[in-house]
Design an enzyme around this catalytic site. Structure first.
Site, PDB file in Angstrom:
ATOM      1  N   GLY A  98       5.123 -16.033  -3.291  1.00 22.66           N
ATOM      2  CA  GLY A  98       4.666 -14.761  -2.812  1.00 22.66           C
ATOM      3  C   GLY A  98       3.111 -14.558  -2.998  1.00 22.66           C
ATOM      4  O   GLY A  98       2.609 -14.091  -2.169  1.00 22.66           O
ATOM      5  N   ASN A 126      16.248 -14.089   0.057  1.00 20.05           N
ATOM      6  CA  ASN A 126      15.527 -13.339  -0.819  1.00 20.05           C
ATOM      7  C   ASN A 126      14.042 -13.423  -1.292  1.00 20.05           C
ATOM      8  O   ASN A 126      13.482 -12.782  -1.805  1.00 20.05           O
ATOM      9  CB  ASN A 126      16.493 -12.959  -2.239  1.00 20.05           C
ATOM     10  N   LEU A 128      12.010 -13.801   1.448  1.00 24.00           N
ATOM     11  CA  LEU A 128      11.391 -13.551   2.685  1.00 24.00           C
ATOM     12  C   LEU A 128      10.537 -11.965   2.787  1.00 24.00           C
ATOM     13  O   LEU A 128       9.818 -11.856   3.660  1.00 24.00           O
ATOM     14  CB  LEU A 128      12.388 -13.501   4.045  1.00 24.00           C
ATOM     15  N   ARG A 130       8.690 -11.095   0.639  1.00 25.87           N
ATOM     16  CA  ARG A 130       7.389 -11.306   0.091  1.00 25.87           C
ATOM     17  C   ARG A 130       6.651 -12.621   0.486  1.00 25.87           C
ATOM     18  O   ARG A 130       5.356 -12.708   0.421  1.00 25.87           O
ATOM     19  CB  ARG A 130       7.225 -11.201  -1.403  1.00 25.87           C
ATOM     20  N   ASP A 187       4.483 -18.393 -11.274  1.00 26.86           N
ATOM     21  CA  ASP A 187       4.809 -17.364 -11.820  1.00 26.86           C
ATOM     22  C   ASP A 187       5.527 -17.339 -13.371  1.00 26.86           C
ATOM     23  O   ASP A 187       6.357 -16.599 -13.791  1.00 26.86           O
ATOM     24  CB  ASP A 187       5.750 -16.388 -11.088  1.00 26.86           C
ATOM     25  N   ASN A 188       5.161 -18.505 -14.144  1.00 25.90           N
ATOM     26  CA  ASN A 188       5.823 -18.763 -15.370  1.00 25.90           C
ATOM     27  C   ASN A 188       4.719 -19.198 -16.217  1.00 25.90           C
ATOM     28  O   ASN A 188       3.624 -19.963 -15.994  1.00 25.90           O
ATOM     29  CB  ASN A 188       6.848 -19.668 -15.317  1.00 25.90           C
ATOM     30  N   CYS A 245       9.562 -12.287 -11.384  1.00 26.60           N
ATOM     31  CA  CYS A 245      10.001 -11.541 -10.322  1.00 26.60           C
ATOM     32  C   CYS A 245      11.488 -11.700  -9.984  1.00 26.60           C
ATOM     33  O   CYS A 245      11.931 -10.515  -9.741  1.00 26.60           O
ATOM     34  CB  CYS A 245       9.310 -11.994  -9.041  1.00 26.60           C
ATOM     35  N   CYS A 420      26.804  -8.769 -17.368  1.00 28.54           N
ATOM     36  CA  CYS A 420      25.492  -8.515 -17.038  1.00 28.54           C
ATOM     37  C   CYS A 420      25.334  -9.251 -15.872  1.00 28.54           C
ATOM     38  O   CYS A 420      26.144  -9.566 -15.185  1.00 28.54           O
ATOM     39  CB  CYS A 420      24.579  -8.788 -17.923  1.00 28.54           C
TER      40      CYS A 420
END
EC number: 2.7.7.80
Length: 462
Positions: A98, A126, A128, A130, A187-188, A245, A420
C-alpha cells in the site's frame, strides 16, 4: 497610567516596524537566491566541457529528457540541477504494498535513475483496493515483478532492480548498500527496527511511513544528524499495540497519501531542496482531513545504534534477532498462537461432524460486531472478546435454552465452542471461559479461515 499607555503604544509601533523590516528582508533574500540560481544555471549551460553521454546542451539532459521532465525544469527550486540529481540518484523501496505502490510509481515517473524493489510476496485480490501498482492480471504472481512492470511502463529510461526476497539481516547490508536512499514501506515492527539499524550502519537516510485504519504518519530518519527509529522507540511496543492492515483494516487511499508523501520526501533528499521531515513527524487523520507536523525527539546520545557511545557494527547487525527483540514475526503471514492444550481445541472438520450428528452445543463468535456482520456461521451468537466477561450471563442463558431444546439433563451436557477469524482470539476467549467455570469450552482451530479452507470452500474470507 497615562505613561503606561504611551509606552505600550510606542512598543506596538516599534514591533510593527520590525515586522515590516523582517518581511522586506525575507523578500529580498528570496530575490537574491533566485538571481544566484539563474547565474549558476547560466554558468552550467555555458560550460563547453561535456560529460560522457552528454547531449551537447551542457547539462547532460537529452531532448527527450528535457521534454519528459519539462514541468520539473520549469520549477526554480528543481530546475536542471535538481532533475540531474534525481537522474543520478538510486533509491530502494522495501515493500511493494500500500505504501510502496504510489511511492514507486512517482519515483519512477519523476526520473530517479535507479530504483530497487524489495518484496517476497505475491499479489492477492484483497491487495488491489490499496496497492494500486498491481492489477488483476498479476494476481498470484510476484509483487516485485508486477511493480517493476508498472514502473517500466511509466518510464522505460530508468533502471529497475528486482529483489524478489524478504529483507533479512542476512541480505539487508548487501541490498541497501547499493542505494543512496532507503524508503521503508513495510508494516511490521521487526522490519522497521531492522531497516533503521541497517541504514544507521550504512549511513543511509531513511524515509519511513506508516498507515493503519484511517490514520498515517511519516518522518525521515538518520538524515543530517537527525534521530533514527531507535532514538524514538528504544524498546519495542507490546505486540498487542502492533497492529497490521490485515488485522485492523485500512482505507485504501490512506496508504496512498502517505506513500505519495514518502516519494516527495525522497525527492527532496535526493535533489537537496526544501526541508525534509528530519526531526519532525507528519500525522495524517483522514476522517477529520487534518495534517499536523510535530517536533520529535532529536538524536539520543544514549541510542544503542546511533548514540555517542554506540558500537553497533555490521557484524552485530547480522547477528541481531529482530523477531525475538520485538516478539513478533518478520513474515507477513498472520500470527498463529498456541495457548491451549490439545484437548481444549477442535478442528473445523470435527466441529462440522458434531453439528451434523446433532450434538447439543452453542457456538460463540468472539469477533468484533462489525466483523460478525461481514459473514458468520449459522446459529452462532456474537459475543466480542472485549466484552466477553460482562456478557457471560448471555452464554449461560444460551446453554440453558439449548438444554431445554435438546432435552439434556443439565446445561453442563451442552458443549461450548468458540470461533474467531483466525483462531487466536478464540483461544484467549476459551482461557477466560475456563477461569469462569465453563470448563468444557473449546476453540475451533484456525477460525473461520480454516473453516473456509477445510469445510466450505464457498465460505467468504476477508
Amino acid at each position: 497610567m497615562e505613561s503606561n499607555r504611551g509606552e505600550a503604544s510606542r512598543i506596538r509601533e516599534e514591533l510593527g516596524n520590525l515586522k515590516s523590516e523582517k518581511s522586506e528582508i525575507e523578500r529580498r533574500i528570496s530575490v537574491l537566491e533566485a538571481q544566484l540560481r539563474d547565474i549558476d544555471e547560466t554558468k552550467t549551460n555555458s560550460c563547453p566541457q561535456l560529460e560522457n553521454g552528454d547531449s551537447g546542451f551542457g547539462h547532460g539532459l537529452s531532448p527527450d529528457m528535457i521534454y519528459r521532465y519539462s514541468r520539473h525544469l520549469l520549477l526554480p527550486s528543481i530546475g536542471v540541477q535538481g532533475q540531474s540529481s534525481l537522474l543520478k540518484t538510486s533509491i530502494v523501496v522495501v515493500g511493494a504494498g500500500g505504501l510502496g505502490s504510489p511511492a514507486l510509481l512517482y519515483l519512477a515517473a519523476c526520473g530517479v535513475g535507479r530504483i530497487g524493489i524489495v518484496d517476497h510476496d505475491v499479489v492477492e485480490l484483497n491487495n488491489l483496493h490499496r496497492q494500486i501498482i498491481h492489477s488483476e492480471s498479476y494476481i498470484g504472481r510476484s509483487k516485485v515483478e508486477s511493480a517493476a512492470a508498472a514502473c517500466r511502463s511509466i518510464n522505460s529510461t530508468i533502471q529497475i532492480v528486482e529483489h524478489k526476497e524478504a529483507l533479512r539481516t542476512s541480505n539487508a547490508l548487501e541490498i541497501l548498500s547499493k542505494y543512496d536512499i532507503v524508503v521503508d514501506a513495510t508494516d511490521n515492527a521487526p522490519s522497521r527496527y531492522l531497516i533503521s539499524d541497517c541504514c544507521v550502519v550504512l549511513g543511509k537516510p531513511l524515509i519511513s511511513g506508516a498507515a493503519l485504519g484511517l490514520e498515517g504518519q511519516l518522518t525521515v530518519y538518520n538524515y543530517n544528524g537527525g534521530p533514527c527509529y531507535r532514538c524514538l522507540f528504544p524498546t519495542p511496543p507490546p505486540t498487542t499495540a502492533c497492529q497490521r492492515c490485515s488485522d485492523s483494516g485500512v482505507l485504501g487511499v490512506v496508504p496512498g497519501i502517505i506513500g505519495c508523501l514518502q516519494a516527495l520526501e525522497a525527492i527532496k533528499v535526493a535533489s537537496t531542496v526544501g526541508e525534509p521531515l528530519s526531526g519532525r513527524m507528519l500525522l495524517f487523520d483522514a476522517l477529520s482531513a487534518r495534517i499536523r507536523i510535530v517536533k520529535i525527539r532529536g538524536r539520543s546520545s544514549q541510542c544503542e545504534v546511533c548514540g555517542e557511545n554506540a558500537t553497533f557494527t555490521q557484524q552485530q547487525f547480522q547477528e541481531f534477532d529482530y523477531e525475538k527483540f520485538t516478539q513478533s514475526p518478520l513474515t507477513t503471514s498472520p500470527l498463529k498462537l498456541n495457548l491451549l492444550p490439545t484437548e481444549a481445541r477442535i478442528s473445523g472438520k470435527e466441529y462440522n461432524e458434531r453439528v451434523v450428528k446433532g450434538e447439543a452445543h452453542i457456538l460463540v463468535d468472539v469477533r468484533p460486531a462489525h466483523h460478525y456482520k461481514i459473514v458468520s456461521l449459522p446459529k452462532s451468537m456474537n459475543v466480542p472478546l472485549s466484552v466477553l466477561e460482562v456478557r457471560l450471563p448471555e452464554i449461560s442463558s444460551a446453554l440453558e435454552k439449548e438444554e431445554e431444546h435438546k432435552g439434556t439433563e443439565t446445561a453442563s451436557d451442552v458443549s461450548v465452542y468458540v470461533v474467531c477469524r483466525r483462531g487466536n482470539d478464540s483461544q484467549r476467549a476459551v482461557q477466560l471461559l475456563h477461569k469462569m467455570g465453563f470448563t468444557s469450552a473449546k476453540d475451533i482451530i484456525g477460525g473461520l479461515e480454516s473453516w473456509a479452507h477445510d469445510v466450505d470452500p464457498n465460505f467468504p474470507t476477508y
